[in-house]
Design a protein around this motif. Structure first.
Motif, mmCIF file in Angstrom:
data_model
loop_
_atom_site.group_PDB
_atom_site.id
_atom_site.type_symbol
_atom_site.label_atom_id
_atom_site.label_comp_id
_atom_site.label_asym_id
_atom_site.label_seq_id
_atom_site.Cartn_x
_atom_site.Cartn_y
_atom_site.Cartn_z
ATOM 1 N N PHE A 171 43.053 -22.515 6.289
ATOM 2 C CA PHE A 171 42.740 -23.359 7.435
ATOM 3 C C PHE A 171 43.995 -23.909 8.108
ATOM 4 N N GLU A 172 45.158 -23.696 7.501
ATOM 5 C CA GLU A 172 46.404 -24.324 7.950
ATOM 6 C C GLU A 172 46.960 -23.560 9.150
ATOM 7 N N PRO A 173 47.300 -24.242 10.266
ATOM 8 C CA PRO A 173 47.652 -23.554 11.503
ATOM 9 C C PRO A 173 48.869 -22.634 11.449
ATOM 10 N N HIS A 174 49.933 -22.982 10.745
ATOM 11 C CA HIS A 174 51.096 -22.100 10.670
ATOM 12 C C HIS A 174 50.730 -20.799 9.942
ATOM 13 N N THR A 175 49.993 -20.949 8.858
ATOM 14 C CA THR A 175 49.547 -19.781 8.106
ATOM 15 C C THR A 175 48.629 -18.914 8.950
ATOM 16 N N ARG A 176 47.715 -19.556 9.652
ATOM 17 C CA ARG A 176 46.770 -18.814 10.486
ATOM 18 C C ARG A 176 47.483 -18.090 11.626
ATOM 19 N N HIS A 322 45.750 -30.834 5.327
ATOM 20 C CA HIS A 322 45.148 -29.609 4.812
ATOM 21 C C HIS A 322 43.758 -29.848 4.230
ATOM 22 N N GLN A 323 43.647 -30.920 3.464
ATOM 23 C CA GLN A 323 42.371 -31.174 2.794
ATOM 24 C C GLN A 323 41.264 -31.501 3.800
ATOM 25 N N ALA A 324 41.604 -32.253 4.831
ATOM 26 C CA ALA A 324 40.604 -32.581 5.853
ATOM 27 C C ALA A 324 40.179 -31.330 6.604
ATOM 28 N N TYR A 325 41.140 -30.481 6.953
ATOM 29 C CA TYR A 325 40.814 -29.235 7.667
ATOM 30 C C TYR A 325 39.927 -28.339 6.812
ATOM 31 N N GLN A 326 40.281 -28.235 5.533
ATOM 32 C CA GLN A 326 39.483 -27.405 4.638
ATOM 33 C C GLN A 326 38.052 -27.919 4.544
ATOM 34 N N MET A 327 37.890 -29.206 4.300
ATOM 35 C CA MET A 327 36.554 -29.755 4.098
ATOM 36 C C MET A 327 35.720 -29.698 5.372
ATOM 37 N N ASP A 328 36.333 -29.951 6.523
ATOM 38 C CA ASP A 328 35.589 -29.847 7.778
ATOM 39 C C ASP A 328 35.216 -28.392 8.074
ATOM 40 N N GLY A 329 36.106 -27.464 7.742
ATOM 41 C CA GLY A 329 35.807 -26.061 7.977
ATOM 42 C C GLY A 329 34.639 -25.577 7.145
ATOM 43 N N ILE A 330 34.610 -25.975 5.884
ATOM 44 C CA ILE A 330 33.508 -25.594 5.002
ATOM 45 C C ILE A 330 32.216 -26.300 5.429
ATOM 46 N N ALA A 331 32.326 -27.576 5.777
ATOM 47 C CA ALA A 331 31.143 -28.318 6.223
ATOM 48 C C ALA A 331 30.550 -27.711 7.480
ATOM 49 N N ASP A 332 31.413 -27.277 8.379
ATOM 50 C CA ASP A 332 30.956 -26.666 9.621
ATOM 51 C C ASP A 332 30.121 -25.424 9.330
ATOM 52 N N ALA A 333 30.573 -24.621 8.354
ATOM 53 C CA ALA A 333 29.840 -23.407 7.999
ATOM 54 C C ALA A 333 28.476 -23.738 7.397
ATOM 55 N N ILE A 334 28.438 -24.714 6.511
ATOM 56 C CA ILE A 334 27.186 -25.055 5.838
ATOM 57 C C ILE A 334 26.201 -25.727 6.785
ATOM 58 N N LEU A 335 26.679 -26.692 7.563
ATOM 59 C CA LEU A 335 25.773 -27.508 8.367
ATOM 60 C C LEU A 335 25.413 -26.878 9.707
ATOM 61 N N ASN A 336 26.350 -26.155 10.283
ATOM 62 C CA ASN A 336 26.159 -25.664 11.646
ATOM 63 C C ASN A 336 25.961 -24.161 11.742
ATOM 64 N N GLY A 337 25.792 -23.526 10.589
ATOM 65 C CA GLY A 337 25.497 -22.104 10.604
ATOM 66 C C GLY A 337 26.633 -21.217 11.037
ATOM 67 N N LYS A 338 27.868 -21.722 10.975
ATOM 68 C CA LYS A 338 29.012 -20.892 11.325
ATOM 69 C C LYS A 338 29.241 -19.841 10.222
ATOM 70 N N PRO A 339 29.875 -18.718 10.559
ATOM 71 C CA PRO A 339 30.195 -17.722 9.519
ATOM 72 C C PRO A 339 31.043 -18.353 8.422
#
Length: 373
Positions: A171-176, A322-339
């Motif tokens: 989820f980290e922008p430089h890595t991405r 990093h931790q906030a980005y990770q948790m929001d990214g996973i939450a987005d997938a679970i709650l909002n039906g994202k891939p």
């Protein structure tokens, strides 16, 4: 340093993950790679299992989350409970221990449990959480070996729950941005990868130096960073492995590996040279080389700030939690039906297949081990 996580938190210019904020706008080409701001009208309610050093970092980071919220804890140390209740507003009804964890299945106010216990307990605890019908995240490494990882995936599928691994760098922008450049062909044909991750371990009595709790040493704990990085730098899966171990302190590291270097061969002919250690600091680097360009992240794997440069110049991306980005990214997938982001149990299994091969190669004096897909 008393632990890998303490080291990672402090290593990158002494800036803790909990204090990171965006310092620059991402370049336009990378904006689509940064997770969209999740919807704020729904929240994934999370309980942390195991309240050690990294759990504290996750908890602090989650204060910045938009769609994930810390609501519960699971701990075997009752003395920690008052501080966590006070700091994070944890209600008594959302507090569990390792003996009554199964009762969490009756709690509708907890959606997911984040397992942050010692490595060799991940398998047991993920199976318990899945049986309780809750989504689950496991910290890295996912398990002691690929067989355990397969069992964890199967248990979560049977229970109908989501299973993720704490690959925060996905989820980290430089890595991405490095991954985006590789996918866009900006490096040309990838020719070589060189990754290293390690630190000097401290307390000789810590759990990371006890195989019964750690599962292994530097390879299990920090080698997965170099390994996973080689996989996302190439976009390929290794087909063979060779590995060597060196041990300068056989007393301190009698149960686990101290330093391992390993080589990964990929279908296209790319070779990645990687290494990991528990015996010296300032070894955190990712370098990918192509026939048209290159990229280097240094620091590459810590909690931030990540820094990078390519043949085009510095990577201008924001510093994020990093931790906030990770948790929001996973939450987005679970709650909002994202891939599902590429941090599922299947991703963890791919790493463990290679880790198993690394240890097999070492047992066979560095022999080339072919990986069966």
């Amino acid at each position: 340093m008393n632990s890998r996580r303490d080291f990672l938190q402090k290593f990158s210019l002494g800036i803790g993950a909990a204090t990171l904020v965006a310092t620059a706008e991402p370049v336009s080409a990378a904006k689509t790679l940064i997770p969209d701001a999740p919807k704020a009208d729904k929240q994934l309610r999370v309980a942390l299992m195991g309240l050690g050093g990294y759990a504290n970092i996750v908890a602090r980071g989650m204060k910045e989350c938009k769609t994930a919220k810390l609501v519960g804890i699971v701990t075997g140390t009752p003395s920690k409970i008052p501080e966590w209740k006070q700091k994070y507003g944890i209600e008594d009804k959302n507090i569990y221990n390792y003996e009554n964890l199964n009762e969490i299945k009756n709690n509708p106010d907890i959606d997911l449990v984040y397992v942050i216990t010692p490595n060799s307990l991940h398998h047991k605890h993920v199976l318990q959480v899945a049986a309780a019908g809750k989504h689950v995240i496991s910290e890295k490494p996912v398990a002691d070996n690929a067989k355990q990882a397969q069992e964890m995936i199967a248990a979560c599928e049977k229970a109908g729950v989501k299973f993720y691994i704490g690959y925060r760098l996905h989820f980290e922008p430089h890595t991405r941005e490095v991954v985006r450049m590789r996918e866009a062909g900006e490096f040309g044909k990838i020719m070589h990868v060189n990754n290293y991750m390690g630190f000097k371990s401290g307390d000789p009595n810590q759990w990371r130096l006890k195989k019964a709790l750690a599962g292994g040493g530097a390879m299990m704990d920090v080698g997965v960073y170099a390994l996973n990085g080689a996989r996302y730098c190439t976009g390929e899966e290794p087909i063979w492995v060779t590995a060597q171990e060196s041990k300068t302190d056989p007393v301190k590291f009698k149960d686990v590996d101290e330093t391992i270097t390993f080589q990964l061969g990929f279908p296209s002919g790319i070779i990645a040279n990687c290494g990991c250690t528990y015996n010296f600091n300032h070894s955190e680097r990712l370098h990918v080389m192509g026939d048209k360009g290159w990229a280097e992240l240094n620091p590459a794997f810590g909690y931030g700030p990540i820094r990078g440069i390519t043949h085009k110049g510095p990577i201008e991306q924001p510093d994020v939690n990093h931790q906030a980005y990770q948790m929001d990214g996973i939450a987005d997938a679970i709650l909002n039906g994202k891939p599902d982001p590429n941090v599922t149990g299947a991703e963890g299994l791919k790493d463990m297949v290679v880790v198993d091969a690394v240890y097999e190669s070492i047992k066979k004096n560095g022999a080339k081990i072919f990986i069966n897909k």
